[in-house]
Scaffold this active site. Structure first.
Site, mmCIF file in Angstrom:
data_model
loop_
_atom_site.group_PDB
_atom_site.id
_atom_site.type_symbol
_atom_site.label_atom_id
_atom_site.label_comp_id
_atom_site.label_asym_id
_atom_site.label_seq_id
_atom_site.Cartn_x
_atom_site.Cartn_y
_atom_site.Cartn_z
ATOM 1 N N GLU A 77 40.302 46.809 50.941
ATOM 2 C CA GLU A 77 41.686 46.984 51.385
ATOM 3 C C GLU A 77 41.962 46.450 52.797
ATOM 4 O O GLU A 77 42.942 46.846 53.426
ATOM 5 C CB GLU A 77 42.081 48.467 51.300
ATOM 6 C CG GLU A 77 42.081 48.977 49.865
ATOM 7 C CD GLU A 77 42.851 50.267 49.713
ATOM 8 O OE1 GLU A 77 43.899 50.256 49.051
ATOM 9 O OE2 GLU A 77 42.409 51.290 50.273
ATOM 10 N N HIS A 96 44.839 53.600 57.516
ATOM 11 C CA HIS A 96 45.119 53.852 56.092
ATOM 12 C C HIS A 96 44.386 55.123 55.702
ATOM 13 O O HIS A 96 43.193 55.240 55.952
ATOM 14 C CB HIS A 96 44.649 52.683 55.232
ATOM 15 C CG HIS A 96 44.698 52.975 53.762
ATOM 16 N ND1 HIS A 96 45.801 53.544 53.157
ATOM 17 C CD2 HIS A 96 43.790 52.808 52.771
ATOM 18 C CE1 HIS A 96 45.546 53.708 51.865
ATOM 19 N NE2 HIS A 96 44.327 53.281 51.604
ATOM 20 N N HIS A 98 44.319 58.971 53.047
ATOM 21 C CA HIS A 98 44.729 59.704 51.841
ATOM 22 C C HIS A 98 44.681 61.194 52.167
ATOM 23 O O HIS A 98 44.060 61.972 51.444
ATOM 24 C CB HIS A 98 43.796 59.418 50.669
ATOM 25 C CG HIS A 98 43.311 58.002 50.573
ATOM 26 N ND1 HIS A 98 42.034 57.632 50.896
ATOM 27 C CD2 HIS A 98 43.951 56.858 50.208
ATOM 28 C CE1 HIS A 98 41.902 56.330 50.721
ATOM 29 N NE2 HIS A 98 43.039 55.836 50.311
ATOM 30 N N HIS A 166 48.658 57.070 45.777
ATOM 31 C CA HIS A 166 47.495 56.509 46.473
ATOM 32 C C HIS A 166 47.281 57.091 47.875
ATOM 33 O O HIS A 166 46.232 57.641 48.142
ATOM 34 C CB HIS A 166 47.655 54.981 46.521
ATOM 35 C CG HIS A 166 46.576 54.250 47.256
ATOM 36 N ND1 HIS A 166 46.438 52.888 47.227
ATOM 37 C CD2 HIS A 166 45.581 54.681 48.076
ATOM 38 C CE1 HIS A 166 45.404 52.523 47.964
ATOM 39 N NE2 HIS A 166 44.872 53.596 48.499
HETATM 40 ZN ZN LIG Z 1 43.321 53.575 49.852
#
Ligand SMILES: [Zn+2]
Length: 234
Positions: A77, A96, A98, A166
């Protein structure tokens, strides 16, 4: 005062450790920073968990997501980072994550909005990016430049975006700022879900978001947060 490459690399390592310690990053997720002397380059670890990131694991990338220095397997990513740096010259650091508290928002499309003064740093309302819209069924990962560019368009001029089913991205001028925004986003998600379970929350007004954003998350308050995090996790 000029920021050196050493300082930026240290901040990337610290940022990963801080957000891992705070439970914002899990085994996956990452923090990067733009090169202080070369705006067309950025630092991001090779594929490893955030707690394992060190100066030795850092790779240097160009804005096409190609490794230009360092050794090891890059994150799939990395295009989240390369395409945001390409689209947003003002951004010096990208996260980034989660964080579990924001995932119900990413799953339901319920708007994530500032519910307390520090939550203002997420912006008046967090936009949603859905990979289905342009790319159909995928592995859900942002694994090529086209997906990264699409996500950067959804982010627009904001500080945050939610990736449906996501996770999220947070951006800032510096690593301390992207880390702070990420921690506040995590808290806002938890607080908003708790408040919604009790009833109809009173969100910040547009004017409160604007005024809070000018004070909180900058200057001395931001320094104070970074000092705290470095003390606890550094
Ligand atoms: Zn991710």
């Amino acid at each position: 005062m000029m920021t050196t490459v050493e300082e930026i690399r240290r901040d990337v390592v610290l940022g990963n450790h801080i957000l891992a310690g705070e439970g914002v990053l899990d085994v996956f997720g990452h923090v990067s920073a733009r090169h202080p002397d070369r705006p067309d380059r950025f630092f991001l670890s090779r594929s490893t968990s955030p707690a394992q990131v060190s100066d030795e694991t850092l790779l240097e990338f160009d804005l096409d997501g190609k490794v230009v220095a360092g050794e090891g397997h890059p994150y799939l990513e990395r295009f989240i980072h390369s395409e945001i740096y390409k689209a947003r010259p003002d951004v010096g650091s990208v996260v980034h994550h989660h964080a579990p508290s924001i995932m119900p928002f990413a799953a339901t499309g319920t708007p994530l909005r500032p519910i307390y003064h520090l939550g203002a740093v997420i912006g008046p309302e967090v936009p949603f990016w859905d990979s289905q819209d342009e790319f159909g069924d995928t592995s859900m990962l942002v694994f090529n430049p086209e997906m990264g560019a699409s996500l950067a368009r959804t982010l627009g001029k904001g500080n945050t975006a939610l990736l449906k089913r996501h996770g999220a991205i947070c951006v800032g001028e510096t690593v301390p700022r992207s880390v702070f925004i990420s921690a506040c986003m995590r808290d806002n998600g938890e607080l908003q879900a708790n408040a919604m379970a009790m009833g109809d929350p009173d969100f910040l007004s547009a004017g409160e978001v604007e005024k809070s954003n000018k004070v909180n998350g900058w200057g001395r308050p931001l320094e104070r947060a970074w000092e705290h995090y470095c003390r606890v996790y550094g």
